[in-house]
Design a protein around this motif. Sequence first.
Motif, PDB file in Angstrom:
ATOM      1  N   ASP A  69     -16.412  -2.288  -9.926  1.00  0.00           N
ATOM      2  CA  ASP A  69     -17.158  -2.113  -8.689  1.00  0.00           C
ATOM      3  C   ASP A  69     -17.102  -0.635  -8.292  1.00  0.00           C
ATOM      4  N   LYS A  70     -18.229   0.048  -8.394  1.00  0.00           N
ATOM      5  CA  LYS A  70     -18.276   1.484  -8.163  1.00  0.00           C
ATOM      6  C   LYS A  70     -17.929   1.847  -6.724  1.00  0.00           C
ATOM      7  N   ARG A  71     -18.385   1.048  -5.767  1.00  0.00           N
ATOM      8  CA  ARG A  71     -18.137   1.362  -4.353  1.00  0.00           C
ATOM      9  C   ARG A  71     -16.639   1.444  -4.053  1.00  0.00           C
ATOM     10  N   ASN A  72     -15.902   0.454  -4.499  1.00  0.00           N
ATOM     11  CA  ASN A  72     -14.464   0.449  -4.230  1.00  0.00           C
ATOM     12  C   ASN A  72     -13.764   1.647  -4.860  1.00  0.00           C
ATOM     13  N   LEU A  73     -14.153   2.003  -6.066  1.00  0.00           N
ATOM     14  CA  LEU A  73     -13.529   3.142  -6.731  1.00  0.00           C
ATOM     15  C   LEU A  73     -13.837   4.445  -5.999  1.00  0.00           C
ATOM     16  N   MET A  74     -15.065   4.622  -5.566  1.00  0.00           N
ATOM     17  CA  MET A  74     -15.456   5.862  -4.880  1.00  0.00           C
ATOM     18  C   MET A  74     -14.754   6.002  -3.534  1.00  0.00           C
ATOM     19  N   MET A  76     -11.656   4.340  -2.664  1.00  0.00           N
ATOM     20  CA  MET A  76     -10.204   4.263  -2.719  1.00  0.00           C
ATOM     21  C   MET A  76      -9.552   5.379  -3.526  1.00  0.00           C
ATOM     22  N   LEU A  77     -10.230   5.887  -4.560  1.00  0.00           N
ATOM     23  CA  LEU A  77      -9.578   6.898  -5.401  1.00  0.00           C
ATOM     24  C   LEU A  77      -9.282   8.206  -4.662  1.00  0.00           C
ATOM     25  N   PRO A  78     -10.190   8.730  -3.809  1.00  0.00           N
ATOM     26  CA  PRO A  78      -9.806   9.923  -3.048  1.00  0.00           C
ATOM     27  C   PRO A  78      -8.582   9.684  -2.169  1.00  0.00           C
ATOM     28  N   GLY A  79      -8.518   8.510  -1.546  1.00  0.00           N
ATOM     29  CA  GLY A  79      -7.332   8.185  -0.765  1.00  0.00           C
ATOM     30  C   GLY A  79      -6.087   8.134  -1.631  1.00  0.00           C
ATOM     31  N   ALA A  80      -6.207   7.588  -2.847  1.00  0.00           N
ATOM     32  CA  ALA A  80      -5.054   7.488  -3.740  1.00  0.00           C
ATOM     33  C   ALA A  80      -4.497   8.862  -4.081  1.00  0.00           C
ATOM     34  N   VAL A  81      -5.381   9.835  -4.309  1.00  0.00           N
ATOM     35  CA  VAL A  81      -4.921  11.196  -4.626  1.00  0.00           C
ATOM     36  C   VAL A  81      -4.124  11.770  -3.457  1.00  0.00           C
ATOM     37  N   VAL A 129     -15.167   1.917   5.133  1.00  0.00           N
ATOM     38  CA  VAL A 129     -14.765   3.049   4.295  1.00  0.00           C
ATOM     39  C   VAL A 129     -13.417   3.626   4.735  1.00  0.00           C
ATOM     40  N   PRO A 130     -13.184   3.880   6.044  1.00  0.00           N
ATOM     41  CA  PRO A 130     -11.873   4.423   6.445  1.00  0.00           C
ATOM     42  C   PRO A 130     -10.704   3.529   6.038  1.00  0.00           C
ATOM     43  N   SER A 131     -10.879   2.212   6.154  1.00  0.00           N
ATOM     44  CA  SER A 131      -9.786   1.329   5.753  1.00  0.00           C
ATOM     45  C   SER A 131      -9.564   1.402   4.240  1.00  0.00           C
ATOM     46  N   GLY A 132     -10.642   1.597   3.484  1.00  0.00           N
ATOM     47  CA  GLY A 132     -10.501   1.741   2.040  1.00  0.00           C
ATOM     48  C   GLY A 132      -9.753   3.003   1.657  1.00  0.00           C
ATOM     49  N   VAL A 133     -10.035   4.108   2.356  1.00  0.00           N
ATOM     50  CA  VAL A 133      -9.304   5.357   2.109  1.00  0.00           C
ATOM     51  C   VAL A 133      -7.828   5.176   2.451  1.00  0.00           C
ATOM     52  N   PHE A 134      -7.551   4.494   3.578  1.00  0.00           N
ATOM     53  CA  PHE A 134      -6.160   4.258   3.982  1.00  0.00           C
ATOM     54  C   PHE A 134      -5.403   3.432   2.954  1.00  0.00           C
ATOM     55  N   TRP A 135      -5.979   2.291   2.552  1.00  0.00           N
ATOM     56  CA  TRP A 135      -5.289   1.434   1.593  1.00  0.00           C
ATOM     57  C   TRP A 135      -5.202   2.090   0.220  1.00  0.00           C
ATOM     58  N   GLY A 136      -6.194   2.905  -0.141  1.00  0.00           N
ATOM     59  CA  GLY A 136      -6.104   3.663  -1.382  1.00  0.00           C
ATOM     60  C   GLY A 136      -4.969   4.670  -1.335  1.00  0.00           C
ATOM     61  N   ALA A 137      -4.814   5.354  -0.175  1.00  0.00           N
ATOM     62  CA  ALA A 137      -3.718   6.315  -0.023  1.00  0.00           C
ATOM     63  C   ALA A 137      -2.366   5.619  -0.093  1.00  0.00           C
ATOM     64  N   LEU A 138      -2.258   4.471   0.565  1.00  0.00           N
ATOM     65  CA  LEU A 138      -1.000   3.739   0.536  1.00  0.00           C
ATOM     66  C   LEU A 138      -0.696   3.244  -0.885  1.00  0.00           C
ATOM     67  N   SER A 139      -1.737   2.847  -1.605  1.00  0.00           N
ATOM     68  CA  SER A 139      -1.555   2.426  -2.992  1.00  0.00           C
ATOM     69  C   SER A 139      -1.065   3.578  -3.863  1.00  0.00           C
ATOM     70  N   GLY A 140      -1.669   4.757  -3.714  1.00  0.00           N
ATOM     71  CA  GLY A 140      -1.222   5.924  -4.471  1.00  0.00           C
ATOM     72  C   GLY A 140       0.203   6.310  -4.136  1.00  0.00           C
ATOM     73  N   PHE A 141       0.562   6.193  -2.844  1.00  0.00           N
ATOM     74  CA  PHE A 141       1.907   6.550  -2.387  1.00  0.00           C
ATOM     75  C   PHE A 141       2.950   5.615  -2.984  1.00  0.00           C
ATOM     76  N   THR A 142       2.737   4.296  -2.838  1.00  0.00           N
ATOM     77  CA  THR A 142       3.717   3.332  -3.336  1.00  0.00           C
ATOM     78  C   THR A 142       3.740   3.278  -4.861  1.00  0.00           C
ATOM     79  N   SER A 143       2.607   3.559  -5.492  1.00  0.00           N
ATOM     80  CA  SER A 143       2.578   3.602  -6.951  1.00  0.00           C
ATOM     81  C   SER A 143       3.403   4.764  -7.478  1.00  0.00           C
ATOM     82  N   TYR A 156      -7.104  -4.553   0.319  1.00  0.00           N
ATOM     83  CA  TYR A 156      -8.471  -4.100   0.587  1.00  0.00           C
ATOM     84  C   TYR A 156      -9.512  -4.824  -0.255  1.00  0.00           C
ATOM     85  N   VAL A 157      -9.184  -5.074  -1.530  1.00  0.00           N
ATOM     86  CA  VAL A 157     -10.207  -5.556  -2.465  1.00  0.00           C
ATOM     87  C   VAL A 157     -10.285  -7.081  -2.540  1.00  0.00           C
TER      88      VAL A 157
END
Length: 252
Positions: A69-74, A76-81, A129-143, A156-157
Motif C-alpha cells: 500500500d503506497k499511501r501507508n509507506l509514504m 509512515m516512512l518519514p516518521g520512522a526516520v 496523515v499526522p497520526s500515521g507520521v506519529f505511529w511511524g516515528a514510534l515504530s522507528g524509535f522502538t525498532s 495504524y495499519v
Amino acid sequence: MPTDTTFWIAVIFAVSVLGLSKGGFAGVGGIATPLMALFLPPLEAAALLLPIMILQDAISVWFYRRDFDKRNLMIMLPGAVIGIAVAWGLAAYISDSAVKFGIGFISLLFILQSWFAKAPEADAGLPSVPSGVFWGALSGFTSTLAQQGSPPFQVYVLPQRLPKLTFVGTVAIFFATVNAVKVIPYFALGNFSTRLFTVSLMLMPLAVLTNMFGFWVVRVMPTILFYRVAHVLVFVISLELIREGLVGMFWR
C-alpha cells in the motif's frame, strides 16, 4: 557473549521465528529480541539480529514486490526516520536495564492489545496523515532500541483492514527500509562486533530457509493457533524482561 547450549537453542529459535515473521506472519517476530535480551545486552541482541533481518527483508521485498500500500509507506516512512534519529540520540543515555524494561513493557502492551482491544469498525475510513507520521516515528524509535517496531505499525495499519497480501507486503517494505536505515546508528553506537557478526553469518542459511517456509505457510495454513502460541511466549518473556529491568534499575 554466551556460548552455552541454552543460548544456541534460543538464538536458533529466535531466527526461525523471524523467518516466519518476514515470510508473512507479521508480529510473531516480536518473540526474537525479547528472547535474545535474556542472554545479551538489549542493543547487542538487536545488533546480532539486524544483519539476519536485512537479508530476510531483501527476500521478502522481492517476494511481495507487487503487493503493498503506497499511501501507508509514504506517510509512515518519514516518521520512522525521525524515530530512528531520536532513538540514536537517546541510546547512549539509556541503561541496559531500562531498555530491557522498555522491551518487555512494549511487548506486553502489544499482547494485551492483541487479546483485549475492540475490533475496528468496518467503516472507520482511512486514518489521518499526522497520526500515521506519529505511529511511524514510534515504530522507528522502538525498532531501533528494541527491534519492536511492529506494535506501533500495526496500531495504524491494522484498522484499515488491507487485503492480507497487501498488508504483508507493506510490512515487508516498511521494515526493510527501517532496518537498512538503522545500520547507521548501530555502527555509530558501536553495537556491531566481529563475534556478533560471525554468529549472524552462521545463522543466515537458517534465516533463508525459515523465510521461505513462512512464504508457504502464510498461504496455506490457518494462522490463529500459531498466533496464540506466539502471543503466549511473548507474554511470558515480556514479564521476565520487566522483572529483570526493574531489578537492574532499583535493586542493584
